[in-house]
Design a protein around this motif. Structure first.
Motif, mmCIF file in Angstrom:
data_model
loop_
_atom_site.group_PDB
_atom_site.id
_atom_site.type_symbol
_atom_site.label_atom_id
_atom_site.label_comp_id
_atom_site.label_asym_id
_atom_site.label_seq_id
_atom_site.Cartn_x
_atom_site.Cartn_y
_atom_site.Cartn_z
ATOM 1 N N THR A 16 0.851 -1.175 0.000
ATOM 2 C CA THR A 16 0.000 0.000 0.000
ATOM 3 C C THR A 16 0.891 1.231 0.000
ATOM 4 O OG1 THR A 16 -1.805 1.178 1.088
ATOM 5 C CG2 THR A 16 -0.314 -0.048 2.513
ATOM 6 N N GLY A 17 0.690 2.091 -0.958
ATOM 7 C CA GLY A 17 1.538 3.274 -1.060
ATOM 8 C C GLY A 17 2.993 2.889 -1.140
ATOM 9 N N ASN A 18 3.807 3.450 -0.246
ATOM 10 C CA ASN A 18 5.245 3.213 -0.230
ATOM 11 C C ASN A 18 5.648 2.080 0.713
ATOM 12 O OD1 ASN A 18 7.873 3.855 -1.100
ATOM 13 N ND2 ASN A 18 8.236 5.095 0.716
ATOM 14 N N LEU A 19 4.670 1.337 1.260
ATOM 15 C CA LEU A 19 4.964 0.291 2.231
ATOM 16 C C LEU A 19 4.679 -1.100 1.689
ATOM 17 C CD1 LEU A 19 3.441 1.759 5.505
ATOM 18 C CD2 LEU A 19 5.833 1.792 4.791
ATOM 19 N N THR A 20 5.524 -2.039 2.087
ATOM 20 C CA THR A 20 5.278 -3.455 1.847
ATOM 21 C C THR A 20 5.244 -4.126 3.211
ATOM 22 O OG1 THR A 20 6.426 -3.419 -0.268
ATOM 23 C CG2 THR A 20 6.101 -5.570 0.762
ATOM 24 N N ILE A 21 4.245 -4.965 3.420
ATOM 25 C CA ILE A 21 4.078 -5.677 4.685
ATOM 26 C C ILE A 21 4.065 -7.166 4.373
ATOM 27 C CG2 ILE A 21 2.585 -6.019 6.691
ATOM 28 C CD1 ILE A 21 1.374 -3.156 5.545
ATOM 29 N N TYR A 22 4.931 -7.910 5.049
ATOM 30 C CA TYR A 22 4.978 -9.364 4.873
ATOM 31 C C TYR A 22 4.530 -9.996 6.184
ATOM 32 C CZ TYR A 22 6.695 -14.086 4.214
ATOM 33 O OH TYR A 22 6.778 -15.445 4.112
ATOM 34 N N ILE A 23 3.562 -10.887 6.097
ATOM 35 C CA ILE A 23 2.999 -11.546 7.276
ATOM 36 C C ILE A 23 3.102 -13.048 7.070
ATOM 37 C CG2 ILE A 23 0.929 -11.827 8.694
ATOM 38 C CD1 ILE A 23 0.086 -9.101 7.126
ATOM 39 N N GLU A 24 3.596 -13.748 8.086
ATOM 40 C CA GLU A 24 3.672 -15.209 8.003
ATOM 41 C C GLU A 24 3.262 -15.820 9.331
ATOM 42 O OE1 GLU A 24 6.660 -18.855 6.845
ATOM 43 O OE2 GLU A 24 7.167 -16.829 6.237
ATOM 44 N N HIS A 25 2.546 -16.908 9.225
ATOM 45 C CA HIS A 25 2.140 -17.662 10.414
ATOM 46 C C HIS A 25 2.227 -19.150 10.090
ATOM 47 C CE1 HIS A 25 0.311 -18.406 14.269
ATOM 48 N NE2 HIS A 25 -0.462 -19.292 13.685
ATOM 49 N N SER A 26 3.470 -19.629 10.012
ATOM 50 C CA SER A 26 3.713 -21.043 9.747
ATOM 51 C C SER A 26 3.877 -21.753 11.081
ATOM 52 C CB SER A 26 4.977 -21.231 8.915
ATOM 53 O OG SER A 26 4.835 -20.607 7.674
ATOM 54 N N PRO A 27 2.953 -22.611 11.438
ATOM 55 C CA PRO A 27 3.013 -23.289 12.741
ATOM 56 C C PRO A 27 4.366 -23.957 12.989
ATOM 57 C CG PRO A 27 0.949 -23.755 11.645
ATOM 58 C CD PRO A 27 1.810 -23.051 10.642
ATOM 59 N N GLY A 28 4.967 -23.638 14.140
ATOM 60 C CA GLY A 28 6.219 -24.254 14.541
ATOM 61 C C GLY A 28 7.436 -23.753 13.807
ATOM 62 N N CYS A 29 7.266 -22.790 12.915
ATOM 63 C CA CYS A 29 8.403 -22.319 12.130
ATOM 64 C C CYS A 29 8.529 -20.795 12.188
ATOM 65 C CB CYS A 29 8.249 -22.773 10.689
ATOM 66 S SG CYS A 29 9.585 -22.238 9.619
ATOM 67 N N ALA A 30 7.575 -20.103 11.643
ATOM 68 C CA ALA A 30 7.629 -18.633 11.602
ATOM 69 C C ALA A 30 6.326 -18.058 12.130
ATOM 70 C CB ALA A 30 7.891 -18.157 10.184
ATOM 71 N N GLU A 31 5.957 -18.482 13.301
ATOM 72 C CA GLU A 31 4.709 -17.990 13.874
ATOM 73 C C GLU A 31 4.824 -16.506 14.205
ATOM 74 O OE1 GLU A 31 3.138 -20.400 17.009
ATOM 75 O OE2 GLU A 31 3.775 -22.223 16.020
ATOM 76 N N ASP A 32 3.797 -15.775 13.895
ATOM 77 C CA ASP A 32 3.723 -14.351 14.234
ATOM 78 C C ASP A 32 4.871 -13.528 13.656
ATOM 79 O OD1 ASP A 32 1.470 -15.028 15.742
ATOM 80 O OD2 ASP A 32 2.694 -15.443 17.489
ATOM 81 N N TYR A 33 5.284 -13.812 12.435
ATOM 82 C CA TYR A 33 6.347 -13.056 11.781
ATOM 83 C C TYR A 33 5.713 -11.911 10.988
ATOM 84 C CZ TYR A 33 10.381 -12.033 8.833
ATOM 85 O OH TYR A 33 11.421 -11.416 8.193
ATOM 86 N N VAL A 34 6.135 -10.681 11.261
ATOM 87 C CA VAL A 34 5.638 -9.516 10.535
ATOM 88 C C VAL A 34 6.838 -8.636 10.209
ATOM 89 C CG1 VAL A 34 4.175 -7.467 10.621
ATOM 90 C CG2 VAL A 34 3.432 -9.556 11.764
ATOM 91 N N HIS A 35 6.935 -8.239 8.933
ATOM 92 C CA HIS A 35 8.019 -7.364 8.500
ATOM 93 C C HIS A 35 7.410 -6.251 7.652
ATOM 94 C CE1 HIS A 35 12.330 -7.071 6.637
ATOM 95 N NE2 HIS A 35 11.983 -5.986 7.301
ATOM 96 N N VAL A 36 7.742 -4.997 7.980
ATOM 97 C CA VAL A 36 7.243 -3.834 7.250
ATOM 98 C C VAL A 36 8.447 -3.051 6.740
ATOM 99 C CG1 VAL A 36 5.879 -1.707 7.385
ATOM 100 C CG2 VAL A 36 5.231 -3.690 8.777
ATOM 101 N N TRP A 37 8.433 -2.690 5.447
ATOM 102 C CA TRP A 37 9.508 -1.856 4.930
ATOM 103 C C TRP A 37 8.970 -0.883 3.902
ATOM 104 C CZ3 TRP A 37 9.091 -7.039 3.787
ATOM 105 C CH2 TRP A 37 8.991 -7.409 2.454
ATOM 106 N N GLN A 38 9.691 0.225 3.759
ATOM 107 C CA GLN A 38 9.323 1.194 2.738
ATOM 108 C C GLN A 38 10.075 0.859 1.464
ATOM 109 O OE1 GLN A 38 10.492 4.954 4.443
ATOM 110 N NE2 GLN A 38 12.350 5.025 3.227
ATOM 111 N N LYS A 39 9.463 1.156 0.325
ATOM 112 C CA LYS A 39 10.048 0.797 -0.959
ATOM 113 C C LYS A 39 10.956 1.877 -1.532
ATOM 114 C CE LYS A 39 5.891 -0.294 -2.394
ATOM 115 N NZ LYS A 39 4.768 -0.675 -3.234
ATOM 116 N N LYS A 40 10.638 3.134 -1.297
ATOM 117 C CA LYS A 40 11.395 4.229 -1.905
ATOM 118 C C LYS A 40 11.846 5.199 -0.829
ATOM 119 C CE LYS A 40 8.637 3.908 -6.083
ATOM 120 N NZ LYS A 40 7.636 4.538 -6.901
#
Length: 69
Positions: A16-40
């Motif tokens: 959305t706009g200048n932001l990218t948000i990556y969300i993952e909820h892989s049981p037993g591996c990457a539970e509750d993983y959230v990463h937000v970064w700006q593109k420009k």
């Protein structure tokens, strides 16, 4: 405009706009993983949180600096 790219059953990219948000909820591996970064003007990490199972603690970073341990 919001663009949603559901990569798998457990992960999604949201742009959305200048932001990218990556969300993952892989049981037993990457539970509750959230990463937000700006593109420009370059890819810059703004927020990251996940649970470190090896050390049994939550990791949180804001602007690439750890704020919790």
């Amino acid at each position: 405009m919001i663009k949603i790219d559901k990569r798998s059953k457990y992960s999604t990219y949201v742009e959305t706009g200048n932001l990218t948000i990556y969300i993952e909820h892989s049981p037993g591996c990457a539970e509750d993983y959230v990463h937000v970064w700006q593109k420009k003007p370059y890819e810059k990490s703004i927020f990251l949180t996940n649970f470190d199972f090896n050390n049994n603690k939550r990791i949180t970073e804001v602007n690439n600096e750890s704020i919790c341990s």
